[in-house]
Design a protein around this motif. Structure first.
Motif, PDB file in Angstrom:
ATOM      1  N   GLY A   3       0.765  -1.237   0.000  1.00 19.05           N
ATOM      2  CA  GLY A   3       0.000   0.000   0.000  1.00 19.05           C
ATOM      3  C   GLY A   3       0.792   1.281   0.000  1.00 19.05           C
ATOM      4  O   GLY A   3       0.258   2.339   0.339  1.00 19.05           O
ATOM      5  N   SER A   4       2.068   1.232  -0.387  1.00 20.43           N
ATOM      6  CA  SER A   4       2.864   2.458  -0.445  1.00 20.43           C
ATOM      7  C   SER A   4       3.020   2.975  -1.868  1.00 20.43           C
ATOM      8  O   SER A   4       3.872   3.826  -2.131  1.00 20.43           O
ATOM      9  CB  SER A   4       4.251   2.218   0.173  1.00 20.43           C
ATOM     10  N   THR A   5       2.203   2.451  -2.798  1.00 22.52           N
ATOM     11  CA  THR A   5       2.279   2.842  -4.206  1.00 22.52           C
ATOM     12  C   THR A   5       0.936   3.361  -4.682  1.00 22.52           C
ATOM     13  O   THR A   5      -0.113   2.790  -4.366  1.00 22.52           O
ATOM     14  CB  THR A   5       2.712   1.651  -5.085  1.00 22.52           C
ATOM     15  N   LEU A   6       0.945   4.444  -5.438  1.00 21.48           N
ATOM     16  CA  LEU A   6      -0.255   5.063  -5.990  1.00 21.48           C
ATOM     17  C   LEU A   6      -0.091   5.232  -7.493  1.00 21.48           C
ATOM     18  O   LEU A   6       0.974   5.634  -7.956  1.00 21.48           O
ATOM     19  CB  LEU A   6      -0.484   6.438  -5.349  1.00 21.48           C
ATOM     20  N   GLY A   7      -1.148   4.949  -8.250  1.00 20.23           N
ATOM     21  CA  GLY A   7      -1.137   5.216  -9.681  1.00 20.23           C
ATOM     22  C   GLY A   7      -1.027   3.973 -10.541  1.00 20.23           C
ATOM     23  O   GLY A   7      -0.628   2.905 -10.071  1.00 20.23           O
ATOM     24  N   LYS A  11       3.161   6.295 -11.700  1.00 20.48           N
ATOM     25  CA  LYS A  11       3.172   5.521 -10.462  1.00 20.48           C
ATOM     26  C   LYS A  11       4.167   6.105  -9.463  1.00 20.48           C
ATOM     27  O   LYS A  11       5.314   6.379  -9.802  1.00 20.48           O
ATOM     28  CB  LYS A  11       3.517   4.065 -10.774  1.00 20.48           C
ATOM     29  N   VAL A  12       3.706   6.244  -8.218  1.00 19.57           N
ATOM     30  CA  VAL A  12       4.516   6.841  -7.164  1.00 19.57           C
ATOM     31  C   VAL A  12       4.613   5.873  -5.997  1.00 19.57           C
ATOM     32  O   VAL A  12       3.596   5.364  -5.516  1.00 19.57           O
ATOM     33  CB  VAL A  12       3.892   8.170  -6.692  1.00 19.57           C
ATOM     34  N   SER A  13       5.839   5.606  -5.519  1.00 22.91           N
ATOM     35  CA  SER A  13       6.061   4.762  -4.345  1.00 22.91           C
ATOM     36  C   SER A  13       6.900   5.532  -3.338  1.00 22.91           C
ATOM     37  O   SER A  13       8.006   5.973  -3.653  1.00 22.91           O
ATOM     38  CB  SER A  13       6.783   3.465  -4.722  1.00 22.91           C
ATOM     39  N   THR A  14       6.377   5.699  -2.118  1.00 22.64           N
ATOM     40  CA  THR A  14       7.124   6.405  -1.086  1.00 22.64           C
ATOM     41  C   THR A  14       7.739   5.410  -0.103  1.00 22.64           C
ATOM     42  O   THR A  14       7.273   4.289   0.039  1.00 22.64           O
ATOM     43  CB  THR A  14       6.229   7.394  -0.306  1.00 22.64           C
ATOM     44  N   TRP A  15       8.795   5.857   0.571  1.00 22.16           N
ATOM     45  CA  TRP A  15       9.449   5.008   1.566  1.00 22.16           C
ATOM     46  C   TRP A  15      10.048   5.877   2.667  1.00 22.16           C
ATOM     47  O   TRP A  15      10.225   7.079   2.494  1.00 22.16           O
ATOM     48  CB  TRP A  15      10.544   4.140   0.922  1.00 22.16           C
ATOM     49  N   GLY A  16      10.358   5.249   3.802  1.00 23.35           N
ATOM     50  CA  GLY A  16      11.022   5.952   4.899  1.00 23.35           C
ATOM     51  C   GLY A  16      10.119   6.191   6.087  1.00 23.35           C
ATOM     52  O   GLY A  16       8.889   6.108   5.994  1.00 23.35           O
ATOM     53  N   GLY A  24      11.868   9.104   1.144  1.00 25.62           N
ATOM     54  CA  GLY A  24      12.119   9.115  -0.290  1.00 25.62           C
ATOM     55  C   GLY A  24      10.926   8.689  -1.117  1.00 25.62           C
ATOM     56  O   GLY A  24       9.900   8.240  -0.592  1.00 25.62           O
ATOM     57  N   VAL A  25      11.074   8.842  -2.427  1.00 27.63           N
ATOM     58  CA  VAL A  25      10.005   8.488  -3.354  1.00 27.63           C
ATOM     59  C   VAL A  25      10.610   8.085  -4.692  1.00 27.63           C
ATOM     60  O   VAL A  25      11.664   8.591  -5.102  1.00 27.63           O
ATOM     61  CB  VAL A  25       9.031   9.685  -3.548  1.00 27.63           C
ATOM     62  N   VAL A  26       9.950   7.143  -5.363  1.00 22.19           N
ATOM     63  CA  VAL A  26      10.292   6.772  -6.729  1.00 22.19           C
ATOM     64  C   VAL A  26       9.082   7.068  -7.613  1.00 22.19           C
ATOM     65  O   VAL A  26       7.972   6.623  -7.321  1.00 22.19           O
ATOM     66  CB  VAL A  26      10.670   5.282  -6.842  1.00 22.19           C
ATOM     67  N   VAL A  27       9.297   7.851  -8.663  1.00 21.18           N
ATOM     68  CA  VAL A  27       8.247   8.195  -9.621  1.00 21.18           C
ATOM     69  C   VAL A  27       8.520   7.431 -10.904  1.00 21.18           C
ATOM     70  O   VAL A  27       9.553   7.641 -11.543  1.00 21.18           O
ATOM     71  CB  VAL A  27       8.213   9.711  -9.902  1.00 21.18           C
ATOM     72  N   ASP A  28       7.617   6.545 -11.261  1.00 21.98           N
ATOM     73  CA  ASP A  28       7.779   5.719 -12.457  1.00 21.98           C
ATOM     74  C   ASP A  28       6.685   6.075 -13.457  1.00 21.98           C
ATOM     75  O   ASP A  28       5.510   6.134 -13.099  1.00 21.98           O
ATOM     76  CB  ASP A  28       7.683   4.236 -12.080  1.00 21.98           C
ATOM     77  N   GLY A  29       7.068   6.334 -14.697  1.00 23.75           N
ATOM     78  CA  GLY A  29       6.089   6.668 -15.718  1.00 23.75           C
ATOM     79  C   GLY A  29       6.072   8.123 -16.117  1.00 23.75           C
ATOM     80  O   GLY A  29       5.198   8.557 -16.878  1.00 23.75           O
ATOM     81  N   CYS A  30       7.034   8.902 -15.623  1.00 24.70           N
ATOM     82  CA  CYS A  30       7.111  10.311 -16.025  1.00 24.70           C
ATOM     83  C   CYS A  30       7.639  10.392 -17.451  1.00 24.70           C
ATOM     84  O   CYS A  30       8.679   9.804 -17.766  1.00 24.70           O
ATOM     85  CB  CYS A  30       8.018  11.090 -15.085  1.00 24.70           C
ATOM     86  N   PRO A  31       6.970  11.095 -18.339  1.00 23.91           N
ATOM     87  CA  PRO A  31       7.453  11.214 -19.718  1.00 23.91           C
ATOM     88  C   PRO A  31       8.828  11.871 -19.785  1.00 23.91           C
ATOM     89  O   PRO A  31       9.186  12.692 -18.931  1.00 23.91           O
ATOM     90  CB  PRO A  31       6.397  12.108 -20.386  1.00 23.91           C
TER      91      PRO A  31
END
Length: 366
Positions: A3-7, A11-16, A24-31
């Motif tokens: 449940g730490s991922t949205l989209g 797609k956004v995944s936060t951690w910490g 921190g955060v990882v943003v996947d799918g940014c053009p």
């Protein structure tokens, strides 16, 4: 922990954790090709960071963001964007005694019930500090929306019983108010009310309003992936939010159909609505008018007043919570709500690109 991922496409995944080494955060799918910099993202983080006014926690964090991947020579590469904000002033000793009891209004009991173990240092993953990562990701989403002439603006609508007067509303006032209110008269009254409650060692809640302009019609899906449903999920995922509404929201329950319906009007080649009780969304899809939503923010759970609770030995006790806490969450949450709305809109905009064959053919035509 799930449940730490949205989209879906964006797609956004936060951690910490609140008192871990960093957030921190990882943003996947940014053009690829979006102009982004640490300095740009920092402007949004500065609106959220603690210790800026007497109405926020005295915890001092610079919240400097570092981009670790996905950006080269100032532009996104299309690969995952990883960002981190290191925690600098953890004082975990402030929280050592709460390891043995459950704070009212916090997730201590539910964490123990679910995992049998919890990070008691400031709340761990359930801490409001997790929203730092959301704001960093939201800054990227807001840049994408800005490139499409879609703008998201959030502000404090009310604090306790003090509500803005829309005849005095001026968006230029938001950054002039320490409480992010667009009505400076209401802001002054709210500050007086807040100081009174702070002197009583109590906390205050409020309502954040968010307006989206420039949104094209037809964004969102008509069944489970409705635009308003996704906005509700995103906004309600913010820990302090206890209520959500679109347009007239709960007020519409007391209205009649002829008053609640928004009449359509066509003039000079443009279709529009005469009113906007629906808040810019019909049947789960944007209708081309402004999207208007509100989030109710609860009072800060950590207060210095004596409270009743139970310890892990199931004994009834009284506590006075120590540590550095916000007397009100609302002002710092404004940019968080803005970010969650932006993340949701970008994800659905990207999904919408495949909704019509003629648009796909137009994109791929030789």
């Amino acid at each position: 922990m799930a449940g730490s991922t949205l989209g879906t496409m964006f797609k956004v995944s936060t951690w910490g954790e609140s008192h871990g080494k960093g957030i921190g955060v990882v943003v996947d799918g940014c053009p690829a090709g979006l102009t982004i910099s640490e300095e740009y993202i920092q402007t949004y983080l500065n609106r959220r960071k603690p210790g800026q006014t007497k109405y926020s926690t005295p915890r001092k964090e610079d919240d400097y963001v570092e981009i670790l991947s996905g950006v080269f020579e100032g532009r996104t590469t299309g690969t995952p964007i990883s960002m981190v904000v290191m925690n600098q002033t953890q004082r975990s000793s402030d929280y050592s005694e709460i390891a043995n009891y459950y704070r009212p209004g916090h997730a201590d009991y539910t964490y123990d019930s679910k995992y049998g173990f919890r990070d008691y240092r400031g709340g761990g993953r359930s801490s409001g500090r997790e929203t730092t990562a959301r704001v960093a990701a939201g800054a990227i989403a807001l840049a994408i929306l800005d490139s499409l002439n879609i703008h998201v603006s959030a502000y404090t609508r009310s604090i306790g019983p003090i509500t803005i007067d829309y005849t005095n509303l001026n968006l230029q006032n938001i950054m002039q108010s320490s409480l992010y209110m667009p009505d400076l008269n209401a802001s002054a009254k709210a500050e007086d009310f807040l100081l009174e409650k702070m002197n009583e060692s109590n906390s205050v809640g409020g309502v954040i309003e968010c307006v989206v302009t420039g949104m094209p019609a037809g964004i969102g899906e008509p069944v489970f992936e409705k635009l308003d449903a996704n906005l509700a999920k995103a906004v309600m995922s913010v820990g302090a939010v206890k209520g959500f509404e679109i347009g007239d929201g709960f007020k519409s329950a007391s209205m009649l159909g002829d008053a609640n319906n928004d009449a359509f009007h066509y003039e000079d080649g443009t279709l529009s609505k005469e009113t906007n009780h629906a808040g810019g969304i019909l049947g789960g899809m944007s209708d081309g008018s402004n999207i208007i939503l509100r989030a109710a923010i609860k009072p800060t759970a950590s207060i210095a007043r004596t409270q009743h609770t139970v310890n892990k030995a199931n004994k009834n006790i009284e506590i006075n919570i120590k540590g550095r806490h916000d007397p009100i969450i609302v002002p710092r949450a404004v940019v968080v709500i803005e970010s969650m709305v932006a993340l949701t809109l970008v994800d659905l905009l990207l999904q919408n690109m495949a909704s019509r064959l003629d648009k796909i053919q137009e994109f791929y035509k030789n």
